[in-house]
Design an enzyme around this catalytic site. Structure first.
Site, PDB file in Angstrom:
ATOM      1  N   GLY A  48     -51.493  -2.819 -27.347  1.00 31.00           N
ATOM      2  CA  GLY A  48     -51.931  -2.790 -28.747  1.00 31.00           C
ATOM      3  C   GLY A  48     -51.911  -4.111 -29.492  1.00 31.00           C
ATOM      4  N   TRP A  50     -54.216  -6.450 -29.624  1.00 32.65           N
ATOM      5  CA  TRP A  50     -55.490  -6.691 -30.317  1.00 32.65           C
ATOM      6  C   TRP A  50     -55.613  -5.768 -31.531  1.00 32.65           C
ATOM      7  CZ3 TRP A  50     -60.404  -8.120 -27.027  1.00 32.65           C
ATOM      8  CH2 TRP A  50     -60.106  -9.234 -26.229  1.00 32.65           C
ATOM      9  N   ASP A  68     -57.458   3.559 -24.018  1.00 33.40           N
ATOM     10  CA  ASP A  68     -56.819   3.036 -22.797  1.00 33.40           C
ATOM     11  C   ASP A  68     -56.395   4.197 -21.897  1.00 33.40           C
ATOM     12  OD1 ASP A  68     -55.532  -0.047 -22.239  1.00 33.40           O
ATOM     13  OD2 ASP A  68     -54.853   1.566 -20.924  1.00 33.40           O
ATOM     14  N   ASP A  86     -59.665   7.507 -19.540  1.00 33.43           N
ATOM     15  CA  ASP A  86     -60.443   6.600 -18.703  1.00 33.43           C
ATOM     16  C   ASP A  86     -61.836   6.444 -19.334  1.00 33.43           C
ATOM     17  OD1 ASP A  86     -61.921   5.383 -16.673  1.00 33.43           O
ATOM     18  OD2 ASP A  86     -60.842   6.456 -15.094  1.00 33.43           O
ATOM     19  N   ASP A 112     -60.946  -5.823 -23.649  1.00 31.55           N
ATOM     20  CA  ASP A 112     -60.028  -6.668 -22.877  1.00 31.55           C
ATOM     21  C   ASP A 112     -59.665  -5.907 -21.596  1.00 31.55           C
ATOM     22  OD1 ASP A 112     -58.442  -8.937 -22.498  1.00 31.55           O
ATOM     23  OD2 ASP A 112     -56.714  -8.103 -23.557  1.00 31.55           O
ATOM     24  N   LYS A 152     -64.379  -9.064 -21.860  1.00 29.42           N
ATOM     25  CA  LYS A 152     -63.703  -9.901 -20.845  1.00 29.42           C
ATOM     26  C   LYS A 152     -64.339  -9.681 -19.478  1.00 29.42           C
ATOM     27  CE  LYS A 152     -59.306  -9.068 -19.330  1.00 29.42           C
ATOM     28  NZ  LYS A 152     -57.862  -9.248 -19.573  1.00 29.42           N
TER      29      LYS A 152
HETATM   30  C1  LIG Z   1     -54.986  -6.863 -20.403  1.00 23.07           C
HETATM   31  S1  LIG Z   1     -54.641  -5.215 -20.833  1.00 23.07           S
HETATM   32  C2  LIG Z   1     -55.167  -5.152 -22.514  1.00 23.07           C
HETATM   33  C3  LIG Z   1     -54.234  -5.818 -23.490  1.00 23.07           C
HETATM   34  C4  LIG Z   1     -54.606  -5.474 -24.923  1.00 23.07           C
HETATM   35  N1  LIG Z   1     -55.856  -6.116 -25.329  1.00 23.07           N
HETATM   36  C5  LIG Z   1     -53.527  -5.898 -25.918  1.00 23.07           C
HETATM   37  O1  LIG Z   1     -53.852  -6.668 -26.805  1.00 23.07           O
HETATM   38  O2  LIG Z   1     -52.407  -5.433 -25.847  1.00 23.07           O
HETATM   39  C6  LIG Z   1     -55.952  -4.361 -19.996  1.00 23.07           C
HETATM   40  C7  LIG Z   1     -55.964  -2.859 -20.212  1.00 23.07           C
HETATM   41  O3  LIG Z   1     -57.171  -2.291 -19.682  1.00 23.07           O
HETATM   42  C8  LIG Z   1     -56.886  -0.938 -19.380  1.00 23.07           C
HETATM   43  N2  LIG Z   1     -57.925  -0.332 -18.546  1.00 23.07           N
HETATM   44  C9  LIG Z   1     -58.340  -0.729 -17.321  1.00 23.07           C
HETATM   45  N3  LIG Z   1     -59.257   0.114 -16.833  1.00 23.07           N
HETATM   46  C10 LIG Z   1     -59.474   1.067 -17.789  1.00 23.07           C
HETATM   47  C11 LIG Z   1     -60.312   2.226 -17.859  1.00 23.07           C
HETATM   48  N4  LIG Z   1     -61.121   2.556 -16.863  1.00 23.07           N
HETATM   49  N5  LIG Z   1     -60.272   2.989 -18.974  1.00 23.07           N
HETATM   50  C12 LIG Z   1     -59.429   2.660 -20.006  1.00 23.07           C
HETATM   51  N6  LIG Z   1     -58.607   1.572 -19.989  1.00 23.07           N
HETATM   52  C13 LIG Z   1     -58.629   0.793 -18.890  1.00 23.07           C
HETATM   53  C14 LIG Z   1     -55.539  -1.038 -18.680  1.00 23.07           C
HETATM   54  O4  LIG Z   1     -54.871   0.212 -18.667  1.00 23.07           O
HETATM   55  C15 LIG Z   1     -54.816  -2.107 -19.505  1.00 23.07           C
HETATM   56  O5  LIG Z   1     -53.938  -1.533 -20.451  1.00 23.07           O
END
Ligand SMILES: C[S@@+](CC[C@H](N)C(=O)[O-])C[C@H]1O[C@@H](n2cnc3c(N)ncnc32)[C@H](O)[C@@H]1O
Length: 203
Positions: A48, A50, A68, A86, A112, A152
């Site tokens: 969280g 962002w 997420d 998802d 992200d 990203k």
């Molecule tokens: C780098 S972290 C994000 C950090 C976030 N922007 C923050 O500020 O805290 C990447 C996130 O992408 C999520 N993610 C990856 N594949 C996903 C999907 N198919 N559906 C939803 N979330 C996904 C992961 O669970 C992870 O929490």
């Protein structure tokens, strides 16, 4: 090494949830992404960082909807909505529409989202490209004409194809690597402005 630790410590000290907070802050400072009153979808939002930054920028007239796979600890602000799901699930659009409400479309989508890194270049770049394409499907359903996307990706394989897909949809595209991205990381961001309505596209 010192720098990375500093940002992690700062995030912890000020309750910013993740060091990623400083990445969106850096991009917003440079590109002026958010305005008061904006509706924003944040894809891959856990834990969280962002959201924390964005909700402060958009104020109480705006709304941020974080999505997420992982649960996100509750925010005190009433204009933060969370979807634990998802993004590839079929009913994601229905859920997003419900959370966006009467406004129907959002002003900004940020992603992200990142797969679990295996360290195998071909696997990781394939996975993030799949995520990137799904994010664009979400843009096509949920982003208003003229809207903004921050996405990203990983540098290298598929980057040119992603660029083509972005160019079909956005008039202005900038590539940016935030200063705090880890040096060895291939992550990079595209900041895309002026989404074009599907009907006004030539292809
Ligand atoms: C780098 S972290 C994000 C950090 C976030 N922007 C923050 O500020 O805290 C990447 C996130 O992408 C999520 N993610 C990856 N594949 C996903 C999907 N198919 N559906 C939803 N979330 C996904 C992961 O669970 C992870 O929490």
């Amino acid at each position: 090494m010192r720098k990375r630790d500093t940002y992690t410590e700062l995030a912890k000290k000020y309750g910013l949830r993740s060091r990623a907070y400083f990445k969106i802050k850096d991009m917003d400072k440079r590109y002026k992404i958010f305005k008061p009153g904006d509706y924003v979808i944040d894809i891959g939002a856990a834990p969280g960082g962002w959201i924390k930054y964005i909700v402060n920028k958009i104020g109480f007239d705006g709304r941020v909807i974080g999505v997420d796979l992982r649960p996100i600890e509750r925010f005190d602000e009433p204009n933060v909505e969370i979807i634990v799901k998802d993004i590839f699930s079929e009913d994601i659009f229905k859920e997003l529409k419900e959370k966006v409400g009467n406004k129907e479309k959002v002003d900004v989508i940020v992603s992200d989202a990142s797969p679990n890194i295996t360290g195998v270049y071909e696997v990781d770049t394939e996975k993030i490209f799949d995520i990137n394409k799904r994010v664009l499907q979400i843009c096509d359903k949920m982003l208003r004409p003229g809207g903004t996307l921050v996405i990203k990706t990983f540098e290298g394989r598929h980057e040119k194809t992603l660029m083509k897909l972005l160019k079909k949809r956005f008039r202005i595209i900038r590539k940016y690597k935030p200063k705090i991205s880890r040096k060895r990381s291939s992550e990079t961001y595209y900041i895309c402005f002026r989404y074009q309505d599907l009907r006004s596209r030539t292809s």
